[in-house]
Design an enzyme around this catalytic site. Structure first.
Site, PDB file in Angstrom:
ATOM      1  N   ALA A  28       0.825  -1.371   0.051  1.00 24.78           N
ATOM      2  CA  ALA A  28      -0.003  -0.109  -0.070  1.00 24.78           C
ATOM      3  C   ALA A  28       0.862   1.138  -0.085  1.00 24.78           C
ATOM      4  O   ALA A  28       2.081   1.286   0.251  1.00 24.78           O
ATOM      5  CB  ALA A  28      -0.806   0.147   1.263  1.00 24.78           C
ATOM      6  N   PRO A  29       0.358   2.453  -0.432  1.00 27.82           N
ATOM      7  CA  PRO A  29       1.255   3.686  -0.619  1.00 27.82           C
ATOM      8  C   PRO A  29       1.711   3.956   1.065  1.00 27.82           C
ATOM      9  O   PRO A  29       0.812   3.729   1.936  1.00 27.82           O
ATOM     10  CB  PRO A  29       0.104   4.693  -0.706  1.00 27.82           C
ATOM     11  N   GLY A  30       2.896   4.461   1.138  1.00 26.20           N
ATOM     12  CA  GLY A  30       3.292   4.609   2.340  1.00 26.20           C
ATOM     13  C   GLY A  30       3.856   3.777   3.155  1.00 26.20           C
ATOM     14  O   GLY A  30       4.246   4.120   4.262  1.00 26.20           O
ATOM     15  N   THR A  31       4.000   2.409   2.868  1.00 28.96           N
ATOM     16  CA  THR A  31       4.526   1.444   3.669  1.00 28.96           C
ATOM     17  C   THR A  31       6.049   1.467   3.655  1.00 28.96           C
ATOM     18  O   THR A  31       6.551   0.494   4.030  1.00 28.96           O
ATOM     19  CB  THR A  31       3.970   0.105   3.115  1.00 28.96           C
ATOM     20  N   LYS A  48       8.156   1.514   0.456  1.00 34.23           N
ATOM     21  CA  LYS A  48       8.580   0.859  -0.743  1.00 34.23           C
ATOM     22  C   LYS A  48       9.900   1.440  -1.167  1.00 34.23           C
ATOM     23  O   LYS A  48      10.913   1.007  -1.550  1.00 34.23           O
ATOM     24  CB  LYS A  48       7.844   0.629  -1.712  1.00 34.23           C
ATOM     25  N   THR A  49       9.557   2.797  -1.732  1.00 36.16           N
ATOM     26  CA  THR A  49      10.631   3.826  -1.869  1.00 36.16           C
ATOM     27  C   THR A  49      11.857   3.689  -1.011  1.00 36.16           C
ATOM     28  O   THR A  49      12.790   3.680  -1.248  1.00 36.16           O
ATOM     29  CB  THR A  49      10.108   5.081  -2.165  1.00 36.16           C
ATOM     30  N   HIS A 100     -13.140 -16.916   4.831  1.00 39.47           N
ATOM     31  CA  HIS A 100     -12.609 -17.081   3.586  1.00 39.47           C
ATOM     32  C   HIS A 100     -11.024 -17.322   3.552  1.00 39.47           C
ATOM     33  O   HIS A 100     -10.599 -18.337   2.942  1.00 39.47           O
ATOM     34  CB  HIS A 100     -12.917 -15.687   2.854  1.00 39.47           C
ATOM     35  N   GLU A 101     -10.114 -16.770   4.171  1.00 36.99           N
ATOM     36  CA  GLU A 101      -8.889 -16.766   4.023  1.00 36.99           C
ATOM     37  C   GLU A 101      -8.331 -18.087   4.645  1.00 36.99           C
ATOM     38  O   GLU A 101      -7.584 -18.987   4.240  1.00 36.99           O
ATOM     39  CB  GLU A 101      -8.050 -15.661   4.608  1.00 36.99           C
ATOM     40  N   ASP A 133     -11.076 -15.213  -7.278  1.00 31.62           N
ATOM     41  CA  ASP A 133     -10.717 -16.719  -7.187  1.00 31.62           C
ATOM     42  C   ASP A 133     -11.598 -17.411  -8.173  1.00 31.62           C
ATOM     43  O   ASP A 133     -10.734 -18.406  -8.749  1.00 31.62           O
ATOM     44  CB  ASP A 133     -11.110 -17.164  -5.834  1.00 31.62           C
TER      45      ASP A 133
HETATM   46  P1  ADP Z   1       5.738   4.196  -0.448  1.00 30.70           P
HETATM   47  O1  ADP Z   1       7.189   4.351  -1.599  1.00 30.70           O
HETATM   48  O2  ADP Z   1       5.655   2.863  -0.111  1.00 30.70           O
HETATM   49  O3  ADP Z   1       4.696   5.033  -1.050  1.00 30.70           O
HETATM   50  P2  ADP Z   1       7.832   5.757   1.096  1.00 30.70           P
HETATM   51  O4  ADP Z   1       8.894   4.971   1.095  1.00 30.70           O
HETATM   52  O5  ADP Z   1       7.709   6.958   0.155  1.00 30.70           O
HETATM   53  O6  ADP Z   1       6.246   4.820   0.639  1.00 30.70           O
HETATM   54  O7  ADP Z   1       7.473   6.223   2.663  1.00 30.70           O
HETATM   55  C1  ADP Z   1       6.863   7.561   3.038  1.00 30.70           C
HETATM   56  C2  ADP Z   1       7.785   8.008   4.355  1.00 30.70           C
HETATM   57  O8  ADP Z   1       7.371   7.207   5.427  1.00 30.70           O
HETATM   58  C3  ADP Z   1       9.145   7.457   4.400  1.00 30.70           C
HETATM   59  O9  ADP Z   1      10.048   8.492   3.925  1.00 30.70           O
HETATM   60  C4  ADP Z   1       9.628   7.515   5.635  1.00 30.70           C
HETATM   61  O10 ADP Z   1       9.646   8.570   6.461  1.00 30.70           O
HETATM   62  C5  ADP Z   1       8.050   6.834   6.298  1.00 30.70           C
HETATM   63  N1  ADP Z   1       8.176   5.534   6.305  1.00 30.70           N
HETATM   64  C6  ADP Z   1       7.284   4.390   5.450  1.00 30.70           C
HETATM   65  N2  ADP Z   1       7.700   3.156   5.987  1.00 30.70           N
HETATM   66  C7  ADP Z   1       8.666   3.293   6.920  1.00 30.70           C
HETATM   67  C8  ADP Z   1       9.348   2.178   7.708  1.00 30.70           C
HETATM   68  N3  ADP Z   1       9.099   0.879   7.412  1.00 30.70           N
HETATM   69  N4  ADP Z   1      10.224   2.689   8.538  1.00 30.70           N
HETATM   70  C9  ADP Z   1      10.555   3.807   8.810  1.00 30.70           C
HETATM   71  N5  ADP Z   1       9.809   5.055   8.166  1.00 30.70           N
HETATM   72  C10 ADP Z   1       8.823   4.596   7.260  1.00 30.70           C
HETATM   73 ZN    ZN Z   2     -10.092 -15.599  -1.913  1.00 29.62          ZN
END
Ligand code: ADP
Ligand code: ZN
Length: 633
Positions: free
Chosen positions: A223-226, A228-229, A444-445, A521
């Site tokens: 999900a966004p903000g997790t 990944k970047t 379900h899961e 599914d």
């Molecule tokens: P995505 O690329 O998944 O949308 P980002 O990597 O851009 O998310 O995350 C945005 C900000 O959230 C990061 O710059 C960081 O400050 C914070 N953040 C997200 N995940 C973490 C994590 N696992 N540990 C520490 N900070 C995180």
């Molecule tokens: Zn299923």
């Protein structure tokens, strides 16, 4: 006789996730953009029309030549300008001067006449070129300007028209990339999986000498903000290699071919700096399966996508270029992107659980002065569903609140207030799952997971999750193969079918009805049955005959209208019946199996409801306990 083999890997992606996406939500963004476009086009036309009409007439009056001569004879004309094909001048009427224009006729008497009435006259060779520029090129430029503005608004071309083709990938030198794994918290599993990549980037030669095989493409799914970047940057930081990043939407430009040129440029730049990492954010913007959005410019995206695929196939991992990409919608990606040799390694970056949230809070609390009595684990418990970005935001908000109040450290009070603020914002954006819905998803899961463990040939369950609003809207069951496979037997295909049906069957057994959650599914299950009958000749009734010759990746979407039919209508009906029968038979047998295990199913689902995430080990322990308790009495 040996069974016909497909020669394809069984698992084209290393992990196998049954995502339960929930009913598809319609995206109304397209509609908005459409009306937006119409508005701009209308505005552009208006501007052109206004300019045109202003330039051609202005407030001058067009009169016939005869009238002009009459007025001249009446002495009402004081001065004229003779152009190559018009005559302009001022007409004094009722004491006022009006501008007039008339077509110039071949009139020998005009000049003597003008002299006779004492009219001031000048000849002028009209500058046609200037006029053309003003009346045509200017509006054209305005249209381009508006177009550009519009494209930017749609997220298409942030750079303007003039510097297309140049890659906008940002290069971070190795000393700039200071992010390390220290900064990423609560994603231990993902970090572990990426460890191998770092080893390779540090000492590629040593790795290759040992015969290590390195994946080319790694897809970070979450999900966004997790984070990944952040993870991708941390890999570059840990390995001390340059980091090239670009967003998928940067590639999709208004001119066909520009995105493709950018891809070429990016890869050329990266290869010069190898070993390095190329990071493509929002891969889905670029790699959407073809034909999903009829409004978007197809040619451009397809060309860009093809270029990316070609570059990925063309370069050699030995040089040490690793491509990482991020997406939160893996299900809409073009299957070609996920084939072996491309993004064949998937790393899940899910929403953090309570311990993960605490660890992330710790990372971000490093930079602020937090009061001693603040317990970060309590805050972690108060924030289920928050992602890393939300938590970073939370710490920041709390610090701002403390500063506003003039405190010298951030106390629990500010944290509570910040949580409430962020929650209020999030609730508006996200739908909250009701208790009943959560229960349905848990069963379900559990159904999927139990079937995966009960069938002989399927891969063991790695993890089950019903974390609200994780990567799948509802929940997922993840299996991980223990070995690479190249063939699949009929039994294996049928077992796989059973796992897919497990979710639906569990819902039916427990709640007596089926929800829309598992529609995906069913379509996957149907695809397997279809392949068995039409491609692999695995049907008893129709025998060892192949009805479908077209090549396509196994078990991925069949594009409708693409298959050439070379069999009769009667056979078609029989094929349909056979497919239906395979699915029905599986359904019935899955139902019997899960009915036998009704108690165990309940136990797994209840545990899942409590913990939200269940590791494979724990599931197997529950199954074992259940078997033992059944033996004793
Ligand atoms: P995505 O690329 O998944 O949308 P980002 O990597 O851009 O998310 O995350 C945005 C900000 O959230 C990061 O710059 C960081 O400050 C914070 N953040 C997200 N995940 C973490 C994590 N696992 N540990 C520490 N900070 C995180
Ligand atoms: Zn299923």
């Amino acid at each position: 006789m040996p069974r016909k083999t497909t020669g394809k890997k069984k698992d084209e992606t290393r992990t196998n996730i049954f995502l339960d996406l929930g009913p598809k939500t319609k995206n109304n963004k397209d509609n908005k953009t459409k009306s937006f476009t119409l508005f701009y086009i209308a505005a552009a036309f208006l501007v052109v029309i206004i300019i045109q009409s202003y330039l051609s007439t202005g407030d001058t009056k067009t009169i016939p030549y005869s009238e002009f001569r009459q007025e001249l004879a009446k002495g009402k004309i004081s001065e004229v300008t003779i152009n190559s094909d018009t005559i302009q001048g001022t007409l004094s009427q009722d004491g006022k001067g009006t501008r007039f224009v008339t077509a110039r006729v071949d009139d020998q008497d005009l000049v003597p006449e003008l002299q006779k009435y004492n009219v001031k006259f000048t000849g002028q060779n009209e500058n046609k070129f200037m006029r053309a520029i003003v009346s045509w090129i200017l509006p054209f430029l305005i249209i381009i300007l508006i177009w550009n503005l519009l494209m930017r608004r749609m997220g298409g071309a942030p750079s303007g028209v003039l510097n297309f083709g140049k890659s906008k990938g940002r290069i971070y030198g190795q000393d700039e990339m200071k992010v390390t794994f220290e900064d990423v918290a609560g994603a231990e599993e993902a970090k572990e999986e990426l460890g191998e990549i770092i080893e390779f980037l540090r000492t590629p030669q040593k790795f290759l000498n040992l015969g290590g095989k390195i994946p080319k493409g790694i897809l970070l799914v979450g999900a966004p903000g997790t984070g990944k970047t952040l993870l991708a940057k941390a890999v570059a930081g840990e390995a001390k290699v340059p980091f090239f990043s670009m967003s998928g939407s940067d590639f999709v430009e208004m001119f066909v071919g520009v995105g493709a040129a950018r891809v070429r440029d990016l890869f050329a730049q990266a290869q010069e700096k190898a070993p390095c990492i190329i990071f493509i954010d929002e891969l889905d913007a670029l790699g959407k399966a073809r034909g999903l959005n009829p409004l978007a410019s197809h040619d451009e995206r397809e060309q860009t996508l093809n270029q990316l695929l070609a570059e990925m196939d063309g370069f050699d991992t030995k040089k040490g270029v690793i491509i990482m990409a991020a997406t939160n919608r893996p299900e809409i990606l073009d299957p070609a992107l996920l084939r072996p040799g491309r993004f064949d390694r998937h790393v899940l970056v899910d929403r953090p659980d309570i311990h993960g949230r605490e660890a992330i809070l710790k990372v971000h609390a490093r930079g602020v002065k937090v009061a001693k009595e603040v317990d970060l684990s309590t805050i972690a418990a108060r924030t289920p569903g928050f992602v890393g970005a939300d938590l970073a935001n939370l710490v920041n908000e709390a610090a701002l609140l403390a500063a506003r109040k003039g405190k010298d450290s951030v106390t629990a009070e500010e944290f509570e207030e910040a949580i409430d603020r962020i929650l209020a914002g999030l609730e508006k954006k996200r739908k909250v799952m009701s208790k009943k819905e959560k229960e349905i998803v848990a069963y379900h899961e559990s159904g999927h997971a139990l079937m995966a463990e009960l069938m002989e040939t399927t891969d063991p369950v790695h993890k089950i999750s019903i974390i609200p609003r994780g990567i799948a809207a509802l929940g997922y069951t993840m299996q991980r193969p223990t070995e690479d496979r190249y063939l699949m037997t009929r039994k294996e295909l049928l077992d796989r079918l059973s796992v897919l049906l497990g979710g639906r069957v569990a819902e039916e057994i427990v709640f007596g009805e089926i929800s829309t959650g598992g529609h995906d599914d069913l379509s996957k299950a149907t695809d397997i049955a279809k392949s068995m009958v039409k491609e692999f000749g695995m049907s008893d009734r129709l025998g060892h005959v192949v009805f479908e010759k077209e090549r396509r990746p196994m078990f991925l979407e069949i594009s409708p209208g693409n298959s050439s039919k070379d069999y009769s209508e009667a056979t078609a009906r029989e094929i349909d019946n056979e497919i239906k029968e395979i699915v029905e038979k599986s359904y019935v047998s899955v139902k019997t199996m899960l009915n036998d295990k009704r108690e165990l199913l309940g136990k797994v689902a209840q545990t899942l409801l409590q913990k939200e995430v269940l590791e494979g080990e724990e599931l197997r322990r529950l199954i074992k306990e259940d078997m033992e308790s059944n033996v004793q009495p």
